[in-house]
Motif scaffolding. Sequence first.
Motif, PDB file in Angstrom:
ATOM      1  N   ASP A 243       0.806  -1.210   0.000  1.00 48.18           N
ATOM      2  CA  ASP A 243       0.000   0.000   0.000  1.00 48.18           C
ATOM      3  C   ASP A 243       0.844   1.267   0.000  1.00 48.18           C
ATOM      4  OD1 ASP A 243       0.047   0.594   3.279  1.00 48.18           O
ATOM      5  OD2 ASP A 243       0.141  -1.494   2.718  1.00 48.18           O
ATOM      6  N   ARG A 290      -0.694  -5.305   4.981  1.00 44.45           N
ATOM      7  CA  ARG A 290      -0.296  -3.947   4.630  1.00 44.45           C
ATOM      8  C   ARG A 290       1.061  -3.657   5.259  1.00 44.45           C
ATOM      9  NH1 ARG A 290      -3.752   0.704   6.905  1.00 44.45           N
ATOM     10  NH2 ARG A 290      -1.909   1.790   6.129  1.00 44.45           N
ATOM     11  N   THR A 335      -7.381  -0.647   5.942  1.00 41.98           N
ATOM     12  CA  THR A 335      -8.263   0.502   5.768  1.00 41.98           C
ATOM     13  C   THR A 335      -7.446   1.776   5.941  1.00 41.98           C
ATOM     14  OG1 THR A 335      -8.890   0.855   8.091  1.00 41.98           O
ATOM     15  CG2 THR A 335     -10.093  -0.853   6.873  1.00 41.98           C
ATOM     16  N   SER A 336      -8.033   2.900   5.588  1.00 39.13           N
ATOM     17  CA  SER A 336      -7.330   4.173   5.741  1.00 39.13           C
ATOM     18  C   SER A 336      -7.054   4.484   7.207  1.00 39.13           C
ATOM     19  CB  SER A 336      -8.148   5.304   5.119  1.00 39.13           C
ATOM     20  OG  SER A 336      -9.392   5.441   5.798  1.00 39.13           O
ATOM     21  N   ALA A 378      -6.340   0.162   1.886  1.00 41.15           N
ATOM     22  CA  ALA A 378      -5.594   1.042   2.780  1.00 41.15           C
ATOM     23  C   ALA A 378      -5.733   2.511   2.406  1.00 41.15           C
ATOM     24  CB  ALA A 378      -4.118   0.645   2.781  1.00 41.15           C
ATOM     25  N   LYS A 379      -6.133   2.805   1.185  1.00 37.63           N
ATOM     26  CA  LYS A 379      -6.224   4.193   0.739  1.00 37.63           C
ATOM     27  C   LYS A 379      -7.655   4.721   0.737  1.00 37.63           C
ATOM     28  CE  LYS A 379      -2.088   3.583  -2.118  1.00 37.63           C
ATOM     29  NZ  LYS A 379      -1.492   3.616  -3.467  1.00 37.63           N
ATOM     30  N   TYR A 380      -8.592   3.899   1.257  1.00 40.44           N
ATOM     31  CA  TYR A 380     -10.000   4.272   1.176  1.00 40.44           C
ATOM     32  C   TYR A 380     -10.621   4.391   2.560  1.00 40.44           C
ATOM     33  CZ  TYR A 380      -8.938   2.653  -3.513  1.00 40.44           C
ATOM     34  OH  TYR A 380      -8.341   2.471  -4.725  1.00 40.44           O
ATOM     35  N   ASP A 381     -11.556   5.351   2.687  1.00 43.22           N
ATOM     36  CA  ASP A 381     -12.178   5.641   3.970  1.00 43.22           C
ATOM     37  C   ASP A 381     -13.401   4.785   4.256  1.00 43.22           C
ATOM     38  OD1 ASP A 381     -10.324   7.655   4.407  1.00 43.22           O
ATOM     39  OD2 ASP A 381     -11.562   9.164   3.415  1.00 43.22           O
TER      40      ASP A 381
END
Length: 434
Positions: A243, A290, A335-336, A378-381
């Motif tokens: 990520d 991650r 996740t973020s 990992a880049k999404y809320d």
Amino acid sequence: MTADYPESRRDESVAESLHGHQIVDPYRWLEDADAAETKDWVGRQNAFTQSVLAQYAEREWFQQAMTAILRRPRAGVPVQKCGWFFVGRNDGTKAQDVVYVADSLAALLEGGRVLIDPNTLSEGGTDSLGTFTVSPDGRYFAYGINESGSDWTTFRLLEVATGAEVDDVVTEAKFSEATWLPDSSAYLYSHYPASGRSEGTETKVLGGGQLKLHKIGTLQADDQLILSFPDNPRMFVSPTVSDDDRYVVVQLNEGTDAATRLWLYPIGFDGLGEPIKVVDEFADEIGFVRMAGDRLILRTNRDAPRGRLVSSDFDGVFTDVIPEAADTLSSVYATSAGLATLYLVDAQPELRLHDLDGGNARSVPLAGGGLVDVTAGAKYDELFIGLSSSTEPTLSYVVSASGRRHPAAALVGACRAGVRVARDHGDPGCGARP
């Protein structure tokens, strides 16, 4: 009811000596799926089966009931990828779900637009859509076509913004998706050169695969060989780009054995560096989740049959992040805000949200049926959670990665598209169906 079963020829001359025992294999001739005798045998078996089933008076009622169930409109679980939102939908009349895309969740809930209809991939509808990924810059939709019901995959590209086809094709792939490098210039895939038939009737033992790097706009013949094990045809290679875009994480398995070796390939301006062999023995099940700075977050069953979450340095020294619990750890997602874990609690799924260090656990109720899928990154809320039951079609819920609930005002639009928004008490609050 009496039945005159079709004859199945026995060939007693086929025998092998195995571990000191003589084993006769009288039906080995059936392993040649393309032989005229095999095709004749299959035809006679099918004809006999149909003649028996036709005698049941309830068959017409059963067919009508099942047809009504299968033709019910349905929607899959949305997924967010590189600035786009995707979902599969079916009005109940199609053999395969149609993939819709939009540049926001709100636009997807309003309908979005058709990106690809797998029902049109071949004249007879025998080709299907396997995996799909999106290039990090959001430009390309790389989709795998499985031909004639087989595992063999051909990768093709579409421009996500326009749906236009891109003149770039990779063939003879298997057991993989297109894994993009961070600059969107190329993707990794598993190649099995000239190993079998696309129809899936080839019965020869599959040789070892090759991990290759394909640069967009170049010939497949020029693809770079990254990794292969010619002396071990049972080796399976699964790449993931971390990520933080620093490494290609490669998980190695022998056959279907869950024991895993874990290698890291540093990503540089001039390609991939030499592998860092974090774990280089087949001993435990290990899954990459991650990065956390210079440490890897991994799911493993090492010293934890119900599963635990650990961090690891590059020497493979594990430290607990979320220790083994009384409940079984089924899955872990990045996740973020950190991590999302899925546990099996009294035969029911329970989603828990955690900070990156494993602390501050928050439970998300999943009332409403069995778990179909979870999509996160990992880049999404947001996480999308699909639930279904024997009497209810799949309904998707959207949950904030930080544990915050969406406002109730969002429910009306969400329900119309088959996506519900989780509320504090776990009740989606609307009865609409996708």
